[in-house]
Design a protein around this motif. Structure first.
Motif, short mmCIF file in Angstrom:
data_model
loop_
_atom_site.label_atom_id
_atom_site.label_comp_id
_atom_site.label_asym_id
_atom_site.label_seq_id
_atom_site.Cartn_x
_atom_site.Cartn_y
_atom_site.Cartn_z
N ILE A 56 55.50 -6.12 24.99
CA ILE A 56 56.57 -6.12 23.87
C ILE A 56 57.90 -5.21 24.59
N ASP A 57 58.77 -6.16 24.95
CA ASP A 57 60.05 -5.65 25.64
C ASP A 57 61.21 -5.20 24.63
N VAL A 58 61.60 -4.16 25.03
CA VAL A 58 63.11 -3.61 24.10
C VAL A 58 64.34 -4.38 25.09
N LEU A 59 64.90 -5.42 24.82
CA LEU A 59 65.99 -5.78 25.63
C LEU A 59 67.27 -5.06 25.54
N ILE A 60 67.63 -4.79 24.03
CA ILE A 60 68.83 -4.34 23.92
C ILE A 60 68.54 -3.21 22.83
N TYR A 61 68.92 -2.00 23.01
CA TYR A 61 69.08 -0.96 21.87
C TYR A 61 70.30 -0.35 21.76
N GLU A 62 70.73 -0.16 20.55
CA GLU A 62 71.67 0.63 19.76
C GLU A 62 71.37 1.87 19.36
N LYS A 63 71.70 3.02 19.83
CA LYS A 63 71.16 4.39 19.44
C LYS A 63 71.76 4.74 18.12
N SER A 64 73.04 4.47 18.07
CA SER A 64 73.90 4.85 16.70
C SER A 64 73.15 4.22 15.59
N SER A 65 72.72 2.97 15.65
CA SER A 65 72.15 2.25 14.52
C SER A 65 70.66 2.21 14.44
N ARG A 66 70.12 2.55 15.63
CA ARG A 66 68.56 2.34 15.91
C ARG A 66 68.27 0.76 15.66
N THR A 67 69.06 0.02 16.20
CA THR A 67 68.85 -1.39 16.13
C THR A 67 68.60 -1.99 17.65
N ALA A 68 67.29 -3.02 17.67
CA ALA A 68 67.23 -3.42 18.75
C ALA A 68 66.82 -4.63 18.84
N VAL A 69 66.88 -5.33 20.02
CA VAL A 69 66.22 -6.71 20.10
C VAL A 69 65.04 -6.77 20.79
N LEU A 70 63.93 -7.32 20.45
CA LEU A 70 62.53 -7.12 21.10
C LEU A 70 62.32 -8.67 21.44
N ARG A 71 61.47 -8.72 22.71
CA ARG A 71 60.88 -9.93 23.15
C ARG A 71 59.33 -9.77 23.01
N ILE A 72 58.85 -10.79 22.39
CA ILE A 72 57.58 -10.49 21.95
C ILE A 72 56.63 -11.89 22.29
N PRO A 73 55.42 -11.81 22.98
CA PRO A 73 54.68 -13.11 23.10
C PRO A 73 54.44 -13.84 21.80
N ASN A 74 54.79 -15.03 21.79
CA ASN A 74 54.80 -16.01 20.42
C ASN A 74 53.41 -15.83 20.07
N ILE A 75 52.31 -15.64 20.71
CA ILE A 75 51.01 -15.46 19.95
C ILE A 75 50.76 -14.25 19.27
N ASN A 76 51.65 -13.06 19.54
CA ASN A 76 51.45 -11.89 18.76
C ASN A 76 52.59 -11.64 17.85
N LEU A 77 53.44 -12.75 17.55
CA LEU A 77 54.51 -12.50 16.51
C LEU A 77 54.22 -11.99 15.39
N SER A 78 53.28 -12.76 14.70
CA SER A 78 53.13 -12.29 13.17
C SER A 78 52.25 -11.09 13.22
#
Length: 123
Positions: A56-78
């Protein structure tokens, strides 16, 4: 010579845009390391160590809003999606992950059609 490659089937990764919200009046400042630790804790509490060790990779993180874009293997998405949706307590503070967008393509997370406003230009 031009060669066209068409990929059929599922991609290896999926991208998820998430935000961590707390109850009103709670001001938690979380850095990227703590944010990823919370995600791993959510996965481990629901599915054990096997899932929390997945990529599980955190690609982008905005500390002020605690918002992130995660990269997740498709097999584990659900599984990750359900673990984040059900996570509700961080060190005694009530919190919730909000799943904002999900896409198999990172570029799709660059815009949000729900927030788009179009202006009419008259000649």
């Amino acid at each position: 010579m031009y060669k066209k490659v068409v990929s059929k089937g599922c991609l290896d990764f999926c991208y998820m845009k998430v935000r961590l919200d707390f109850e009103e009046g709670t001001h938690a400042h979380i850095d990227i390391v703590a944010f990823k630790q919370i995600i791993l804790e959510a996965a481990q509490s629901m599915f054990g160590l096997a899932l929390s060790c997945s990529l599980i990779d955190v690609l982008i993180y905005e500390k002020s809003s605690r918002t992130a874009v995660l990269r997740i293997p498709n097999i584990n998405l659900s599984k990750i999606w359900s673990a984040l949706s059900l996570y509700s307590n961080m060190n005694g503070l009530s919190c919730a992950f909000r799943i904002l967008q999900i896409s198999p393509h990172l570029m799709a997370l660059s815009g949000n059609s729900r927030l788009m406003s179009l202006e009419v230009v008259e000649h």
